[in-house]
Design a protein around this motif. Structure first.
Motif, PDB file in Angstrom:
ATOM      1  N   ARG A   1       0.888  -1.194   0.379  1.00 48.24           N
ATOM      2  CA  ARG A   1      -0.416   0.279   0.509  1.00 48.24           C
ATOM      3  C   ARG A   1       0.851   1.301   0.217  1.00 48.24           C
ATOM      4  NH1 ARG A   1      -5.441   1.155   1.589  1.00 48.24           N
ATOM      5  NH2 ARG A   1      -5.718  -1.213   2.212  1.00 48.24           N
TER       6      ARG A   1
ATOM      7  N   THR B   1      -4.543  -1.330  -7.490  1.00 47.57           N
ATOM      8  CA  THR B   1      -5.555  -0.733  -7.540  1.00 47.57           C
ATOM      9  C   THR B   1      -5.830   0.540  -6.302  1.00 47.57           C
ATOM     10  OG1 THR B   1      -6.670  -2.940  -7.563  1.00 47.57           O
ATOM     11  CG2 THR B   1      -7.735  -1.585  -6.256  1.00 47.57           C
TER      12      THR B   1
ATOM     13  N   THR C   1      -6.418   3.973  -4.590  1.00 43.33           N
ATOM     14  CA  THR C   1      -7.736   3.600  -3.473  1.00 43.33           C
ATOM     15  C   THR C   1      -7.516   5.215  -3.308  1.00 43.33           C
ATOM     16  OG1 THR C   1      -5.851   4.207  -1.806  1.00 43.33           O
ATOM     17  CG2 THR C   1      -6.768   2.208  -2.492  1.00 43.33           C
ATOM     18  N   ARG C   2      -8.816   5.337  -1.755  1.00 43.31           N
ATOM     19  CA  ARG C   2      -8.717   7.622  -1.156  1.00 43.31           C
ATOM     20  C   ARG C   2      -7.092   7.790  -0.973  1.00 43.31           C
ATOM     21  NH1 ARG C   2     -12.407  11.061  -1.131  1.00 43.31           N
ATOM     22  NH2 ARG C   2     -12.096  12.930   0.765  1.00 43.31           N
TER      23      ARG C   2
END
Length: 258
Positions: A19, A50, A52-53
């Motif tokens: 992440r 992907t 994400t915010r």
């Protein structure tokens, strides 16, 4: 830093961390947050991550980054290595070339060698490869005969693997094999990240009179999951001038610096 260098950096960071926030990525790559947001959006469109915010998370990660995202790494070193390696090929030789960024540069250097361009019907060099991108670049060169294996295509390296690829290398004899590797270690030998690629590369090495590893200094002393061949099966290492090659020379490998 080019776009592909940034993308390579982002994908590498995501592969290791899982992440990444926009702010973290901007700090790591020393670029603006706006640039990172655009990069994240474009990579998400290609299903490489992907969104994400406020950041991104790693997609289902395969064993390695696709070849097109690795091509910017140490590009000048690879091009110098390739030029030296291509000069080793005599006219009339049959050469095996596996997939990878450095071997792709070797193929390009072969394609542009002025002394190999012939007016006659016979090709100056025969290249046997399992790499789709290399075959695609060389097939338009009339002075180079291309023999492409069959097999199942891997999207990361553009290499064809499996029984259909094995069948071709069972039936050819090579004067020289150029191997790109993920690592070259004195104890573990030449290695790559995928066992299917290693199997084809191993066959290529077995069928060759001379095995030449083309690898920049970042690959030396490293080891990956799948073994291609032992260090004693490597005849020549072509690497960059900054690489520490003493151990390889002591092991009896001829080393050429580019």
């Amino acid at each position: 830093m080019s776009r592909y260098e940034r993308w390579n950096g982002l994908l590498s960071l995501l592969a290791s961390r899982g992440r990444l926030s926009v702010e973290e990525a901007a700090a790591e790559l020393t670029v603006s947050a706006a640039t990172i947001r655009r990069d994240f959006d474009q990579l998400a469109q290609q299903q490489m991550l992907t969104r994400t915010r406020g950041g991104a998370v790693a997609h289902t990660v395969t064993y390695d980054l696709p070849l097109r995202y690795k091509s910017a790494r140490r590009a000048s070193e690879k091009q110098r290595i390739a030029a030296v390696a291509a000069d080793l090929v005599p006219s009339g030789a049959v050469v095996g070339v596996n997939g990878g960024t450095t071997t792709t540069e070797v193929a390009r250097a072969l394609a542009t060698r002025a002394d190999l361009h012939t007016e006659g019907a016979s090709p100056a060099v025969t290249v046997v490869t399992n790499a789709l991108n290399i075959a695609g670049e060389l097939v338009v060169r009339p002075h180079i005969k291309i023999v492409l294996s069959g097999g199942v295509a891997l999207p990361q390296s553009y290499e064809l693997v499996g029984p259909l690829a094995n069948g071709v290398f069972d039936q050819v004899t090579l004067d020289m094999a150029f191997l790109g590797v993920s690592g070259l270690d004195i104890e573990r030998g030449a290695t790559c990240a995928n066992e299917d690629e290693a199997s084809i590369n191993r066959q290529m090495a077995v069928r060759a009179e001379r095995v030449v590893v083309v690898a920049d200094g970042s690959k030396l002393g490293q080891r990956a999951f799948a073994r291609i061949c032992g260090i004693g099966e490597v005849d020549l290492l072509v690497t960059d001038t900054d690489a520490d090659v003493r151990a390889y020379e002591e092991a009896g490998i001829k080393v050429v610096r580019a």
